[in-house]
Design a protein around this motif. Structure first.
Motif, short mmCIF file in Angstrom:
data_model
loop_
_atom_site.label_atom_id
_atom_site.label_comp_id
_atom_site.label_asym_id
_atom_site.label_seq_id
_atom_site.Cartn_x
_atom_site.Cartn_y
_atom_site.Cartn_z
N ARG A 275 51.24 53.80 -56.39
CA ARG A 275 51.12 52.64 -57.28
C ARG A 275 51.70 51.39 -56.62
O ARG A 275 51.17 50.29 -56.75
CB ARG A 275 51.84 52.93 -58.59
CG ARG A 275 51.61 51.87 -59.66
CD ARG A 275 52.08 52.34 -61.03
NE ARG A 275 53.50 52.61 -61.04
CZ ARG A 275 54.05 53.78 -61.32
NH1 ARG A 275 53.28 54.82 -61.59
NH2 ARG A 275 55.36 53.94 -61.33
N THR A 276 52.79 51.57 -55.88
CA THR A 276 53.39 50.45 -55.17
C THR A 276 52.48 49.93 -54.07
O THR A 276 52.30 48.72 -53.91
CB THR A 276 54.74 50.88 -54.56
OG1 THR A 276 55.61 51.31 -55.60
CG2 THR A 276 55.38 49.73 -53.81
N ILE A 277 51.90 50.86 -53.32
CA ILE A 277 51.00 50.47 -52.23
C ILE A 277 49.80 49.69 -52.78
O ILE A 277 49.41 48.65 -52.24
CB ILE A 277 50.52 51.71 -51.45
CG1 ILE A 277 51.70 52.37 -50.73
CG2 ILE A 277 49.43 51.34 -50.45
CD1 ILE A 277 51.36 53.68 -50.06
N ALA A 278 49.22 50.18 -53.88
CA ALA A 278 48.08 49.51 -54.48
C ALA A 278 48.46 48.12 -54.98
O ALA A 278 47.70 47.15 -54.82
CB ALA A 278 47.52 50.34 -55.63
N SER A 279 49.65 47.98 -55.55
CA SER A 279 50.10 46.69 -56.09
C SER A 279 50.35 45.68 -54.97
O SER A 279 50.01 44.50 -55.10
CB SER A 279 51.38 46.89 -56.91
OG SER A 279 51.13 47.71 -58.04
N VAL A 280 50.96 46.13 -53.88
CA VAL A 280 51.22 45.24 -52.74
C VAL A 280 49.90 44.81 -52.09
O VAL A 280 49.72 43.64 -51.73
CB VAL A 280 52.14 45.93 -51.72
CG1 VAL A 280 52.25 45.09 -50.45
CG2 VAL A 280 53.52 46.17 -52.31
#
Length: 311
Positions: A275-280
């Motif tokens: 989720r963090t990778i997608a948000s960044v």
């Protein structure tokens, strides 16, 4: 209009920075965002860093950058001057808010008031930036009711997507912020499409005939005003081919709106690291796409002074 990269970067960076600052000020003061030391340091550092970088970049488009300070004196009549004054004033509560959050570990009380004032200052500054362009009557594509809301919507959009990426990265994700960033991205996309539709159908009433008062005939130049390109043609006579404009519009939509919206929607269903990778990725793609969108904002605008040159 000539799309100078310094101004393109300025409008993109300051919009994202002020949007992020406003959200941190409001959500931090309301205790929605935790008063974490590193989150405050990185978040406010990123917001103020984008603002400062954008403001410094804008001076690169001036003929005499060392005289930029003189613009502050014309705040009674110039939206550019008002923007400069508002940006400086906004730094005062923003710094106080940062000191309270980072050094005292609190976002309530007087710190919350400073955050709210910083958010108000950020909103006012974005409005003055939008009015710089919306107030220019010779450029019909900018002098419309679409320009000012676009600056506010894009600031909220890029700021919320950046805030979501920060919260995801620090493990304090908020479903509300994730939903806000997705909705703001969709709203920005819809507003941009509406703006393009309006500009494409726009019929500019001013022509060489109306400018000279010879509306009964067809006015044309017997001889070109200049034998080579001058400052006016370089800055206000920029032309972009229709096919290139259409291609860049598709790129802007894909990077600034479509891809981030998909990544943010998918992030709802992903575990924390992914989720963090997608948000960044959504934040990075959107910032890149907004550079393209801002470039088109200038390149597609037509100044009426070009009528003098037979365009």
């Amino acid at each position: 209009m000539h799309p100078a990269f310094s101004v393109v970067f300025f409008t993109t960076a300051t919009g994202a920075g002020y949007g992020l600052l406003a959200l941190l000020g409001v959500l931090g003061g309301l205790q929605v965002v935790p008063a974490d030391f590193w989150l405050g340091l990185v978040g406010l550092g990123l917001a103020l860093g984008l603002i400062a970088a954008g403001l410094l970049s804008s001076t690169g488009h001036l003929g005499r950058p060392e005289r930029a300070w003189r613009a502050f004196s014309q705040w009674r009549s110039s939206w550019l001057s008002r923007e400069g004054v508002a940006s400086v004033i906004t730094f005062i509560p923003a710094v106080l808010f940062g000191i309270g959050w980072v050094f005292f570990g609190r976002t309530g009380g007087w710190v919350a008031i400073a955050g709210l004032l910083a958010a108000i200052g950020a909103t006012v500054t974005v409005c003055t930036t939008g009015m710089i362009y919306a107030s220019l009557k010779p450029i019909a594509q900018w002098h419309s009711h679409y320009t000012l809301p676009a600056y506010l919507i894009f600031a909220a959009m890029t700021g919320s997507v950046l805030l979501n990426a920060l919260l995801q990265g620090f493990g304090v994700a908020s479903v509300a912020v994730l939903a806000l960033s997705l909705l703001a991205t969709l709203a920005g996309w819809g507003w941009k499409l509406a703006t393009w539709r309006y500009n494409d159908r726009l019929e500019i009433a001013t022509t060489a005939n109306t400018a000279t008062g010879l509306a009964g005939g067809s006015v044309r130049s017997l001889e070109w005003p200049h034998t080579e390109e001058n400052y006016l043609l370089k800055e206000m006579g920029f032309r972009i081919a229709r096919k290139h404009s259409a291609k860049l519009r598709r790129i802007a939509q894909a990077l600034a709106f479509a891809a981030p919206a998909v990544l943010l929607a998918v992030a709802f269903f992903l575990p924390w690291p992914l989720r963090t990778i997608a948000s960044v990725q959504a934040a990075l793609l959107q910032f890149t796409g907004m550079l393209v969108e801002r470039w088109l904002f200038f390149a597609e605008a037509k100044h009426t002074v070009t009528l003098y040159y037979g365009r």
